[in-house]
Design a protein around this motif. Structure first.
Motif, short mmCIF file in Angstrom:
data_model
loop_
_atom_site.label_atom_id
_atom_site.label_comp_id
_atom_site.label_asym_id
_atom_site.label_seq_id
_atom_site.Cartn_x
_atom_site.Cartn_y
_atom_site.Cartn_z
N GLU A 108 116.30 -3.96 -62.02
CA GLU A 108 115.49 -4.21 -63.22
C GLU A 108 116.36 -3.94 -64.45
N THR A 109 116.80 -5.01 -65.07
CA THR A 109 117.67 -4.87 -66.24
C THR A 109 117.52 -6.11 -67.11
N SER A 110 118.28 -6.16 -68.20
CA SER A 110 118.21 -7.34 -69.06
C SER A 110 119.55 -7.52 -69.76
N SER A 122 123.69 -4.49 -75.45
CA SER A 122 123.60 -3.54 -76.56
C SER A 122 124.15 -2.16 -76.18
N ARG A 123 124.05 -1.76 -74.89
CA ARG A 123 124.55 -0.43 -74.49
C ARG A 123 126.04 -0.43 -74.13
N THR A 124 126.58 -1.62 -73.77
CA THR A 124 127.96 -1.62 -73.25
C THR A 124 128.87 -2.69 -73.86
N ALA A 175 142.53 6.39 -61.01
CA ALA A 175 141.32 5.64 -61.44
C ALA A 175 141.64 4.75 -62.66
N CYS A 176 140.77 4.78 -63.66
CA CYS A 176 140.92 3.83 -64.77
C CYS A 176 142.17 4.12 -65.62
N SER A 177 142.74 5.33 -65.49
CA SER A 177 143.98 5.63 -66.21
C SER A 177 145.21 5.26 -65.37
N ASP A 229 121.74 0.29 -57.90
CA ASP A 229 121.80 1.31 -58.95
C ASP A 229 122.12 0.67 -60.30
N ARG A 230 121.09 0.48 -61.12
CA ARG A 230 121.30 -0.22 -62.40
C ARG A 230 122.15 0.59 -63.38
N ASN A 231 122.25 1.92 -63.12
CA ASN A 231 123.08 2.75 -64.01
C ASN A 231 124.56 2.42 -63.88
N THR A 232 124.96 1.90 -62.71
CA THR A 232 126.40 1.63 -62.51
C THR A 232 126.73 0.16 -62.24
N LYS A 278 127.57 10.10 -63.73
CA LYS A 278 126.65 10.69 -64.71
C LYS A 278 127.04 10.08 -66.06
N GLY A 279 126.41 8.94 -66.38
CA GLY A 279 126.83 8.11 -67.52
C GLY A 279 126.97 8.84 -68.84
N PRO A 280 125.92 9.55 -69.29
CA PRO A 280 126.02 10.19 -70.61
C PRO A 280 127.14 11.24 -70.67
N ALA A 316 135.84 0.09 -71.14
CA ALA A 316 134.77 0.68 -70.33
C ALA A 316 133.42 0.45 -70.99
N ASN A 317 133.41 0.55 -72.32
CA ASN A 317 132.15 0.41 -73.04
C ASN A 317 132.50 0.16 -74.51
N MET A 318 131.92 -0.88 -75.08
CA MET A 318 132.20 -1.23 -76.48
C MET A 318 131.85 -0.07 -77.41
C1 LIG Z 1 126.13 4.10 -68.56
C2 LIG Z 1 125.76 4.02 -70.01
C3 LIG Z 1 125.98 2.60 -70.53
C4 LIG Z 1 124.30 4.36 -70.15
O1 LIG Z 1 123.91 4.28 -71.51
P1 LIG Z 1 123.00 5.42 -72.15
O2 LIG Z 1 122.70 5.02 -73.52
O3 LIG Z 1 123.74 6.72 -71.94
O4 LIG Z 1 121.72 5.31 -71.27
P2 LIG Z 1 121.03 6.43 -70.36
O5 LIG Z 1 121.86 6.71 -69.16
O6 LIG Z 1 120.68 7.58 -71.25
O7 LIG Z 1 119.73 5.67 -69.92
C5 LIG Z 1 118.77 5.28 -70.85
C6 LIG Z 1 117.67 4.56 -70.12
O8 LIG Z 1 118.13 3.25 -69.74
C7 LIG Z 1 117.88 3.06 -68.34
N1 LIG Z 1 118.91 2.20 -67.78
C8 LIG Z 1 120.08 2.58 -67.21
N2 LIG Z 1 120.75 1.48 -66.81
C9 LIG Z 1 119.99 0.41 -67.14
C10 LIG Z 1 120.16 -0.97 -66.99
N3 LIG Z 1 121.25 -1.51 -66.42
N4 LIG Z 1 119.19 -1.79 -67.46
C11 LIG Z 1 118.09 -1.31 -68.03
N5 LIG Z 1 117.87 0.01 -68.21
C12 LIG Z 1 118.83 0.86 -67.75
C13 LIG Z 1 117.91 4.45 -67.74
O9 LIG Z 1 117.21 4.48 -66.53
C14 LIG Z 1 117.24 5.24 -68.83
O10 LIG Z 1 115.85 5.05 -68.71
P3 LIG Z 1 114.84 6.28 -68.92
O11 LIG Z 1 115.08 6.74 -70.33
O12 LIG Z 1 113.52 5.65 -68.69
O13 LIG Z 1 115.26 7.29 -67.91
C15 LIG Z 1 126.59 5.02 -70.86
O14 LIG Z 1 126.21 6.32 -70.58
C16 LIG Z 1 128.07 4.90 -70.62
O15 LIG Z 1 128.68 3.88 -70.91
N6 LIG Z 1 128.69 5.96 -70.11
C17 LIG Z 1 130.12 5.93 -69.81
C18 LIG Z 1 130.34 5.15 -68.55
C19 LIG Z 1 131.78 4.81 -68.33
O16 LIG Z 1 132.48 4.45 -69.23
N7 LIG Z 1 132.18 4.91 -67.06
C20 LIG Z 1 133.48 4.55 -66.64
C21 LIG Z 1 134.49 5.49 -67.11
S1 LIG Z 1 136.08 4.90 -66.70
#
Ligand SMILES: CC(C)(COP(=O)(O)OP(=O)(O)OC[C@H]1O[C@@H](n2cnc3c(N)ncnc32)[C@H](O)[C@@H]1OP(=O)(O)O)[C@@H](O)C(=O)NCCC(=O)NCCS
Length: 322
Positions: free
Chosen positions: A28-30, A36-38, A111-113, A150-153, A213-215, A251-253
């Motif tokens: 579930e994502t969009s 906007s987050r990445t 890893a990424c480095s 896992d939508r977080n990753t 652990k994204g944040p 990794a993230n804009m």
């Molecule tokens: C992963 C990342 C983009 C998440 O952004 P964030 O603003 O921290 O978002 P959060 O993790 O706080 O999640 C916010 C909400 O979005 C949701 N969410 C997470 N992934 C989502 C996705 N793909 N689509 C929609 N919603 C999503 C979460 O479940 C959370 O919902 P909740 O508030 O209902 O629990 C960000 O933390 C990040 O880029 N971290 C670094 C990651 C990285 O660079 N890794 C590689 C290092 S080499």
């Protein structure tokens, strides 16, 4: 005194593209959330190709751009977390596929480095006088380690490879490379290797996926990236204004944007291509440098810093006169 330079660069990504909208079939994502987050719009993904295939294609392109005979390469280092085999390494198979006999070839994992670590190693090995031309590669098939539930990753990562030939130079072009690590005891970012679960029936545990652990990783990245750039500037008595460009790990804009603001460097100087590839781990920096060169963003004579951070936890940066 032996100096070194970037002689040539190359990159390669597999054909298959997964857009943000394509990911909606798994989680579930969009597009709006991911972009906007990445800053990621799409990523490339292997179908039948291996990490070796990606490394090979990027290497051919780097060797061609360096304009040297492949047989004058006497060192290959491949940075990867997704080697096709525990052994042999990608570097040794790459050596065979390129048809270069009997030279030093090995993989590293930071890893990424990883690519910046490989650059530091190769640079020092050339400067020792023991080697003439090094082929360094960052190559990853991270989608093999992705948990598509896992939508977080799963929205973050992609596949690809970047390569660079570095050679001896009359001028000091690869000016400084630094790296560092801080063992990730809190397991902010990891993927466990399979282990022998039950010796009696010879059962092996399944391949793990990427956990993050994204944040917390975000906080680490936005602290270490500006610090690494500042350390490089300070060590070399250079101000941020003297830099023409920064080519950062993609990794993230928002990480790139925040780091640029903290360093007081205009976003115009930051190369970005995360929209097309996502995070390709060790391949991210050399793909970005190659694209910066090929799009004429980075020109001969420009002074730039490349900087990376990632799992481990690791980080690294290099000050280079291209
Ligand atoms: C992963 C990342 C983009 C998440 O952004 P964030 O603003 O921290 O978002 P959060 O993790 O706080 O999640 C916010 C909400 O979005 C949701 N969410 C997470 N992934 C989502 C996705 N793909 N689509 C929609 N919603 C999503 C979460 O479940 C959370 O919902 P909740 O508030 O209902 O629990 C960000 O933390 C990040 O880029 N971290 C670094 C990651 C990285 O660079 N890794 C590689 C290092 S080499």
């Amino acid at each position: 005194m032996i100096f070194t330079k970037i002689a040539g660069t190359g990159s390669y990504v597999p054909n298959k593209v997964l857009t943000n909208d394509d990911l909606k079939q798994f989680v579930e994502t969009s597009d709006e959330w991911i972009d906007s987050r990445t800053g990621i719009k799409e990523r490339h993904m292997v179908v039948n190709e291996t990490t070796l295939d990606l490394a090979y294609n990027a290497s051919l392109s780097a060797i061609e751009s360096a304009g040297i005979e492949k047989n004058s390469i006497d060192l290959i280092i491949v940075a990867t977390v997704t080697s096709d085999y525990a052994f042999p390494g990608v570097a040794q198979l790459l050596q065979a596929k390129l048809g270069i006999e009997g030279i030093t070839a090995f993989d590293i994992n930071a890893a990424c480095s990883g690519f910046v670590y490989a650059l530091q190693l190769a640079d020092k090995m050339l400067k020792s006088g023991a080697f003439q031309n090094a082929l360094i590669v960052g190559a990853e098939t991270l989608t093999r380690l992705t948990d598509w539930r896992d939508r977080n990753t799963c929205v973050l990562f992609g596949d690809g490879a970047g390569a660079m030939v570095i050679s001896k130079s009359d001028e000091n072009q690869i000016m400084d490379v630094i790296t560092g690590a801080q063992g990730d005891v809190d397991m902010l970012l990891y993927c466990k290797n399979p282990d022998l679960k039950d010796p009696e029936i010879n059962a092996i545990s399944p391949q793990d996926h990427i956990h993050m652990k994204g944040p917390e990783v975000f906080k680490f990245a936005t602290r270490i990236m500006p610090k690494t750039v500042s350390d490089l500037l300070q060590r070399n008595n250079i101000s941020a204004d003297d830099l023409d460009h920064v080519v950062a790990h993609q990794a993230n804009m928002r990480i790139i944007d925040k780091s640029a603001r903290d360093l007081n460097i205009s976003m115009d100087k930051m190369f970005t291509n995360i929209d097309k590839y996502g995070n390709t781990s060790a391949a991210s920096v050399p793909i970005a440098i190659d694209e910066a060169v090929r799009t004429n963003f980075l020109k001969r004579g420009d002074l730039f810093i490349t900087v990376a951070f990632g799992g481990g936890l690791t980080w690294g940066g290099a000050l280079i006169r291209y």
